[in-house]
Design a protein around this motif. Sequence first.
Motif, PDB file in Angstrom:
ATOM      1  N   ALA B 127      17.640  48.312  57.783  1.00 24.29           N
ATOM      2  CA  ALA B 127      17.806  49.105  56.559  1.00 24.29           C
ATOM      3  C   ALA B 127      19.219  48.959  56.011  1.00 24.29           C
ATOM      4  O   ALA B 127      19.426  48.862  54.800  1.00 24.29           O
ATOM      5  N   GLU B 128      20.187  48.890  56.922  1.00 19.97           N
ATOM      6  CA  GLU B 128      21.577  48.813  56.463  1.00 19.97           C
ATOM      7  C   GLU B 128      22.036  47.377  56.279  1.00 19.97           C
ATOM      8  O   GLU B 128      23.085  47.127  55.711  1.00 19.97           O
ATOM      9  N   LEU B 129      21.277  46.417  56.809  1.00 20.28           N
ATOM     10  CA  LEU B 129      21.686  45.017  56.709  1.00 20.28           C
ATOM     11  C   LEU B 129      21.002  44.336  55.529  1.00 20.28           C
ATOM     12  O   LEU B 129      21.651  43.771  54.662  1.00 20.28           O
ATOM     13  N   ASP B 130      19.689  44.367  55.532  1.00 19.53           N
ATOM     14  CA  ASP B 130      18.923  43.776  54.436  1.00 19.53           C
ATOM     15  C   ASP B 130      17.522  44.364  54.439  1.00 19.53           C
ATOM     16  O   ASP B 130      16.658  43.917  55.185  1.00 19.53           O
ATOM     17  N   PRO B 131      17.304  45.383  53.600  1.00 20.69           N
ATOM     18  CA  PRO B 131      16.005  46.067  53.631  1.00 20.69           C
ATOM     19  C   PRO B 131      14.848  45.178  53.157  1.00 20.69           C
ATOM     20  O   PRO B 131      13.689  45.544  53.332  1.00 20.69           O
ATOM     21  N   HIS B 148      20.829  35.007  60.192  1.00 19.29           N
ATOM     22  CA  HIS B 148      22.081  35.536  60.740  1.00 19.29           C
ATOM     23  C   HIS B 148      22.015  37.053  60.833  1.00 19.29           C
ATOM     24  O   HIS B 148      22.433  37.657  61.821  1.00 19.29           O
ATOM     25  N   LEU B 149      21.499  37.676  59.766  1.00 17.43           N
ATOM     26  CA  LEU B 149      21.424  39.143  59.760  1.00 17.43           C
ATOM     27  C   LEU B 149      20.550  39.638  60.908  1.00 17.43           C
ATOM     28  O   LEU B 149      20.861  40.640  61.542  1.00 17.43           O
ATOM     29  N   ALA B 155      22.560  42.013  67.925  1.00 18.24           N
ATOM     30  CA  ALA B 155      23.818  42.450  68.531  1.00 18.24           C
ATOM     31  C   ALA B 155      23.949  43.970  68.453  1.00 18.24           C
ATOM     32  O   ALA B 155      24.359  44.623  69.413  1.00 18.24           O
ATOM     33  N   LEU B 156      23.584  44.544  67.294  1.00 18.45           N
ATOM     34  CA  LEU B 156      23.697  45.994  67.134  1.00 18.45           C
ATOM     35  C   LEU B 156      22.759  46.721  68.082  1.00 18.45           C
ATOM     36  O   LEU B 156      23.101  47.762  68.638  1.00 18.45           O
ATOM     37  N   SER B 157      21.573  46.128  68.298  1.00 12.84           N
ATOM     38  CA  SER B 157      20.613  46.791  69.179  1.00 12.84           C
ATOM     39  C   SER B 157      21.136  46.843  70.603  1.00 12.84           C
ATOM     40  O   SER B 157      20.732  47.688  71.393  1.00 12.84           O
ATOM     41  N   HIS B 158      22.037  45.907  70.951  1.00  9.21           N
ATOM     42  CA  HIS B 158      22.628  45.909  72.294  1.00  9.21           C
ATOM     43  C   HIS B 158      23.865  46.776  72.372  1.00  9.21           C
ATOM     44  O   HIS B 158      24.528  46.786  73.403  1.00  9.21           O
TER      45      HIS B 158
END
Lengths: 338, 494
Positions: B127-131, B148-149, B155-158
């Motif tokens: 949602a915050e990267l590319d909805p 890439h996103l 990476a964010l999920s980790h």
Amino acid sequence: MRETHSARVGLGTRIGRLPHVVGLGLLTLLLLAAVSFAFPPFLEVDNVKSLLDDTALLIMLAVGEMFVLLTRSVDLSVAANAALTGMVVALFNAAHPGAGMLPVIVIAIVMGAVLGAFNGILVWKLRIPSIVVTLGTLSAYRGLVYIVSGGAWVNSGQMSPMFLGLVRVPILGVSVLSWIGFLVAVAAFLFLRFSVSGRNLYAAGNNPNAAAYAGIDVGRMQFLAFVLSGAIAGLAGYLWVARFAVAYTDVASGFELQVIAACVIGGVSITGGVGGVVGVVLGGLFLGIIKNALPVVGISPFWQMAVSGLVITVAVVLNAGARRHEGRRILEESEAGA
Amino acid sequence: MTAPILTMTGVTKHFAGVRALVKGELTLYPGEVTALIGENGAGKSTLVKILTGVHHADEGSITLGGEVVRIPSADAANRLGISAIHQEAVVFDDLSVAENIFITERPRRHGMVDWAEMRRQTSKLLAELDPRIDPAMPMRQLSVAQKHLVQIARALSHEARVVIMDEPTAALSHREVAELFTIVHRLKAEGRAILFISHKFDEVFEIADRYAVFRDGAAVGQGLVSDVGRDELITLMVGRSVDQVFPKAVVPIGEELFRVEGLSRGREFADVSFGLRRGEILGVYGLVGAGRSEVMQTIFGLNRADAGTVTLEGRKLVIRSPEDAIDQGLGFVPEDRQISGGILRFSINDNIALPSLSRLAGFGFTRRGEERKLADEYVSQLQIKTSGIAQRLEELSGGNQQKVVIAKWLATHPRVLIMDEPTKGIDVGAKTAVYRLMGEMVAQGLGIIMVTSELPEALGMADRVLVMRRGRVAALFDRVEATAEAIVRAATDA
């Protein structure tokens, strides 16, 4: 980065996007309609039951083969595995007719899994290409059938009534054999869809490099696939011997090719990572219908093998056509249409 | 000053006796972007692979958050909070976006993969990267930037503390780069340390707080970006001045030799036209994926064009296959030397003779003696370092392998030689040797089309630079008007 790869779009890897499977389903129905038009008794209950029993074995083995194909390998030894395991359980049953069915089934599955694990270990630990490994074990396992049996047949008279009868027990009008084929397919579907190992099989075959980065051991996934394929082949070995009421050295000889054909027709990619149970079941049914229909619609026995081969080739070509390489999309979309 | 989150000291790695990394030093700080700079083969990717657990260091130590850590596997790297966004999208094309993000830890309920939960978490992350990215989409349908996103979402999920970005902008447009940088700023603000690998100095100065330069497998300098100038960084990276690296020969440019007019193919490229003169090196620059290799492959007959003509010395060529192309005077040195360029397990002799077999053959039989003579001739002419022409290609160094591949094409006596990334993955010394060779070839009246992604190479070696963008010709610069800024603008502006 710039390699060109074919556009294998959504071939049954996800539910809800199953264009290939839908196409194959329609093709199978069309084939069934054509056959029953030419030969109406084809759809009679007894014939359909026998068709299901025949294809249950093919579907089971094809599902096992699919696990292996998903990891970018191939198992040529499935039929030899089934023949060896079938012979061993038949001999066991002849020697200990009072032991009951549980030991028979356990031996079949465990022995099949061990034979599969042998393939898997060689592929995993020694990094030998699977086609080489299983070409070897295909002969080795078949050769062991001669050794354990001394070349002799085990006839129905030597088998216990339970051994022979179990596969024939009807449940809701369908034999246990067909039910087992169905259950194996359902279990495989659930495994591939909902278990981590099942998902990792896809990942390992789809992009081994990316799998390594994600901490998935590609070799171990291949090993797992061979064990599963072997276990299913072992079970199929018992079922085969019981259904045809005889165990001999040439059981299921050459059947591995039909098994692989069923997978390919069912949309399993030979290059790994793409395919699904629904497609394989349809691929098995498609082949089963052809095999059973050719004799009854009046095609001469001399022609049957060539015709069924031709139909398989056409199905595979159609299948390949659907994923034809269409080049990369570089131009902006608006321009590309112009 | 805050304490570093990650420190690598004395990290060394050898591959089959060849040293890839020698006493690698690297320090990353939370909330800061560190640019990792170096040429191909400088040891950057080895460093990244050690950090992500794909390779294991022979020596040296890694400290993360004050503790010495070992990274024995990719799994371990994830658990330590080290996550990488790879340039060559290391993704699963036939799996869904959601599964790509959660590939290492799929959400589960009762031991079964919980698809609904996976999609829900994916939507939240995206949602915050590319909805616009649908979690259920197969990865294949995404653009490079979107891939890439998705890796950033992984990476964010980790809860990654260290995010490695390996040339994330290599294939992105201007606008996509700006969007990516917004996200990098967000990651910084969240206190994550970012290792940003890039060839592009503009980007380094725009986004990075610190730099670390590697050359020939060793750390040669690090510090604050604000304390350093572009020239200093280049000198650190190359270790010698630009003139020495690019020995551009002065060769008189003749009349037009070769012309491509209105070449188009499917969705790959459209209306590509350019000319090549005798004695000229035409640089073809563009971002990765701009369609340059596709154009060259089509000219060479590997693919069919939908429209357009190719003329050589005023004669219109009919090229249906590479065989036709070779017969009519074209040669092609492909990008991936080890896959398309040469056959690693063949001898030098067999590699060089391969495209000339039919020319050398008599009455349909190959003539080994002639082939060996040919190979010997080129080995000495190109100064290929080898124990003999029977040596297998795989036993040579990268630079010498590339010379063999070039020799193989020179032996066909081409009028026009297409070279796709001619110095990719070879060390600086070998690069210079290849450049000298190119100078000698054009001096003999050949025309060279040099596809390159390296700006210094385009600027240093080309007489003119053709820039491609998204499958079309974007600009053509003469050597005098070709500046780094102008070329990059033409290659990226949408």
